[in-house]
Design a protein around this motif. Structure first.
Motif, PDB file in Angstrom:
ATOM      1  N   THR A  18      78.052 -32.831 -80.973  1.00  0.00           N
ATOM      2  CA  THR A  18      77.848 -31.948 -82.117  1.00  0.00           C
ATOM      3  C   THR A  18      78.104 -30.504 -81.685  1.00  0.00           C
ATOM      4  O   THR A  18      77.714 -30.097 -80.597  1.00  0.00           O
ATOM      5  CB  THR A  18      76.402 -32.088 -82.635  1.00  0.00           C
ATOM      6  OG1 THR A  18      76.237 -33.404 -83.159  1.00  0.00           O
ATOM      7  CG2 THR A  18      76.084 -31.079 -83.720  1.00  0.00           C
ATOM      8  N   SER A  19      78.730 -29.744 -82.536  1.00  0.00           N
ATOM      9  CA  SER A  19      79.005 -28.343 -82.203  1.00  0.00           C
ATOM     10  C   SER A  19      77.706 -27.548 -82.165  1.00  0.00           C
ATOM     11  O   SER A  19      76.715 -27.906 -82.824  1.00  0.00           O
ATOM     12  CB  SER A  19      79.955 -27.717 -83.233  1.00  0.00           C
ATOM     13  OG  SER A  19      79.289 -27.533 -84.466  1.00  0.00           O
ATOM     14  N   LEU A  20      77.741 -26.478 -81.401  1.00  0.00           N
ATOM     15  CA  LEU A  20      76.569 -25.620 -81.301  1.00  0.00           C
ATOM     16  C   LEU A  20      76.210 -25.035 -82.666  1.00  0.00           C
ATOM     17  O   LEU A  20      75.042 -24.966 -83.025  1.00  0.00           O
ATOM     18  CB  LEU A  20      76.800 -24.507 -80.279  1.00  0.00           C
ATOM     19  CG  LEU A  20      75.647 -23.533 -80.053  1.00  0.00           C
ATOM     20  CD1 LEU A  20      74.373 -24.265 -79.632  1.00  0.00           C
ATOM     21  CD2 LEU A  20      76.040 -22.484 -79.019  1.00  0.00           C
ATOM     22  N   SER A  21      77.204 -24.672 -83.437  1.00  0.00           N
ATOM     23  CA  SER A  21      76.903 -24.100 -84.756  1.00  0.00           C
ATOM     24  C   SER A  21      76.223 -25.125 -85.665  1.00  0.00           C
ATOM     25  O   SER A  21      75.308 -24.779 -86.421  1.00  0.00           O
ATOM     26  CB  SER A  21      78.163 -23.534 -85.418  1.00  0.00           C
ATOM     27  OG  SER A  21      79.103 -24.541 -85.656  1.00  0.00           O
ATOM     28  N   LEU A  23      74.321 -27.598 -84.630  1.00  0.00           N
ATOM     29  CA  LEU A  23      72.975 -27.745 -84.078  1.00  0.00           C
ATOM     30  C   LEU A  23      72.085 -26.598 -84.539  1.00  0.00           C
ATOM     31  O   LEU A  23      70.959 -26.811 -85.001  1.00  0.00           O
ATOM     32  CB  LEU A  23      73.044 -27.801 -82.553  1.00  0.00           C
ATOM     33  CG  LEU A  23      71.724 -27.920 -81.804  1.00  0.00           C
ATOM     34  CD1 LEU A  23      70.996 -29.216 -82.176  1.00  0.00           C
ATOM     35  CD2 LEU A  23      71.977 -27.863 -80.300  1.00  0.00           C
ATOM     36  N   VAL A  24      72.584 -25.384 -84.440  1.00  0.00           N
ATOM     37  CA  VAL A  24      71.821 -24.208 -84.881  1.00  0.00           C
ATOM     38  C   VAL A  24      71.518 -24.316 -86.371  1.00  0.00           C
ATOM     39  O   VAL A  24      70.383 -24.070 -86.803  1.00  0.00           O
ATOM     40  CB  VAL A  24      72.574 -22.904 -84.546  1.00  0.00           C
ATOM     41  CG1 VAL A  24      71.916 -21.697 -85.210  1.00  0.00           C
ATOM     42  CG2 VAL A  24      72.651 -22.702 -83.036  1.00  0.00           C
ATOM     43  N   PRO A  68      71.209 -19.101 -80.214  1.00  0.00           N
ATOM     44  CA  PRO A  68      71.921 -20.376 -80.050  1.00  0.00           C
ATOM     45  C   PRO A  68      71.725 -20.986 -78.661  1.00  0.00           C
ATOM     46  O   PRO A  68      71.573 -22.201 -78.522  1.00  0.00           O
ATOM     47  CB  PRO A  68      73.396 -20.012 -80.283  1.00  0.00           C
ATOM     48  CG  PRO A  68      73.366 -18.739 -81.041  1.00  0.00           C
ATOM     49  CD  PRO A  68      72.135 -18.023 -80.576  1.00  0.00           C
ATOM     50  N   ALA A  69      71.723 -20.157 -77.624  1.00  0.00           N
ATOM     51  CA  ALA A  69      71.532 -20.666 -76.259  1.00  0.00           C
ATOM     52  C   ALA A  69      70.147 -21.270 -76.092  1.00  0.00           C
ATOM     53  O   ALA A  69      69.988 -22.326 -75.467  1.00  0.00           O
ATOM     54  CB  ALA A  69      71.741 -19.549 -75.240  1.00  0.00           C
ATOM     55  N   CYS A  72      70.131 -24.646 -77.689  1.00  0.00           N
ATOM     56  CA  CYS A  72      70.902 -25.583 -76.881  1.00  0.00           C
ATOM     57  C   CYS A  72      70.124 -26.032 -75.640  1.00  0.00           C
ATOM     58  O   CYS A  72      70.070 -27.225 -75.332  1.00  0.00           O
ATOM     59  CB  CYS A  72      72.219 -24.934 -76.480  1.00  0.00           C
ATOM     60  SG  CYS A  72      73.334 -26.052 -75.624  1.00  0.00           S
ATOM     61  N   TYR A  73      69.503 -25.092 -74.936  1.00  0.00           N
ATOM     62  CA  TYR A  73      68.713 -25.447 -73.753  1.00  0.00           C
ATOM     63  C   TYR A  73      67.538 -26.346 -74.136  1.00  0.00           C
ATOM     64  O   TYR A  73      67.226 -27.306 -73.430  1.00  0.00           O
ATOM     65  CB  TYR A  73      68.197 -24.201 -73.028  1.00  0.00           C
ATOM     66  CG  TYR A  73      69.194 -23.576 -72.099  1.00  0.00           C
ATOM     67  CD1 TYR A  73      69.613 -24.233 -70.937  1.00  0.00           C
ATOM     68  CD2 TYR A  73      69.708 -22.309 -72.346  1.00  0.00           C
ATOM     69  CE1 TYR A  73      70.522 -23.647 -70.065  1.00  0.00           C
ATOM     70  CE2 TYR A  73      70.611 -21.721 -71.473  1.00  0.00           C
ATOM     71  CZ  TYR A  73      71.015 -22.388 -70.339  1.00  0.00           C
ATOM     72  OH  TYR A  73      71.902 -21.811 -69.477  1.00  0.00           O
ATOM     73  N   THR A  76      68.931 -29.848 -75.027  1.00  0.00           N
ATOM     74  CA  THR A  76      69.467 -30.487 -73.825  1.00  0.00           C
ATOM     75  C   THR A  76      68.346 -30.974 -72.911  1.00  0.00           C
ATOM     76  O   THR A  76      68.373 -32.112 -72.422  1.00  0.00           O
ATOM     77  CB  THR A  76      70.390 -29.512 -73.066  1.00  0.00           C
ATOM     78  OG1 THR A  76      71.467 -29.145 -73.927  1.00  0.00           O
ATOM     79  CG2 THR A  76      70.933 -30.130 -71.801  1.00  0.00           C
ATOM     80  N   GLN A 106      77.331 -19.132 -66.067  1.00  0.00           N
ATOM     81  CA  GLN A 106      77.386 -19.632 -67.442  1.00  0.00           C
ATOM     82  C   GLN A 106      77.714 -18.498 -68.414  1.00  0.00           C
ATOM     83  O   GLN A 106      78.493 -18.670 -69.338  1.00  0.00           O
ATOM     84  CB  GLN A 106      76.064 -20.303 -67.838  1.00  0.00           C
ATOM     85  CG  GLN A 106      75.811 -21.610 -67.141  1.00  0.00           C
ATOM     86  CD  GLN A 106      75.100 -21.428 -65.804  1.00  0.00           C
ATOM     87  OE1 GLN A 106      75.003 -20.342 -65.252  1.00  0.00           O
ATOM     88  NE2 GLN A 106      74.593 -22.526 -65.272  1.00  0.00           N
TER      89      GLN A 106
END
Length: 142
Positions: A18-21, A23-24, A68-69, A72-73, A76, A106
């Motif tokens: 899934t794209s980060l966008s 997910l956000v 967003p980071a 994601c973290y 994950t 990163q």
């Protein structure tokens, strides 16, 4: 191997890759006040520590850039924790992974303009990741 269980109902429709966008968007749709809560928590800590006298920086101390980071973290680490419950805890990244300079590679890879030598980005992530994980029902009890 069975597919990973995603305990957060807001993420049930998402799949690996899934794209980060996306997910956000899913997190923001399920928790529309979460980013503001992140800002408030950062501001409160800065104010408590006397780091911010004007109030302006505390309102959005890198929260916008790192939102967003942080999501994601959190996702994950939670996914890894679910898929490998007996392995090394991914939540330890909050203890040793978010240290000054550890994220420089990163940040460089994604073209970030944030100062990787500063503690600001890692400090802000260390607040946001557990906050988001807890909102999604993932963060283990200490």
């Amino acid at each position: 191997m069975a597919s990973a269980r995603r305990p957060a109902p807001s993420l049930q429709s998402l799949s690996p890759g899934t794209s980060l966008s996306a997910l956000v968007d899913a997190v923001e749709k399920a928790h529309p006040d979460l980013r503001d809560h992140f800002r408030e928590q950062v501001a409160a800590i800065l104010e408590e520590d006397g780091e911010n006298s004007d109030g302006e920086d505390a309102r959005d101390y890198l929260v916008g850039e790192l939102w967003p980071a942080a999501i994601c973290y959190a996702v994950t680490a939670a996914t890894q924790h679910q898929e490998r419950p007996s392995g090394h805890s991914p939540w330890s990244l909050l203890d040793d992974g978010f240290e000054e300079g550890n994220l420089a590679d990163q940040f460089d890879q994604i073209g970030s303009t944030l100062d990787t030598g500063s503690l600001g980005p890692v400090w802000t992530l260390s607040i946001g990741v557990p906050l988001i994980a807890k909102a999604l029902g993932w963060y283990p009890n200490p």
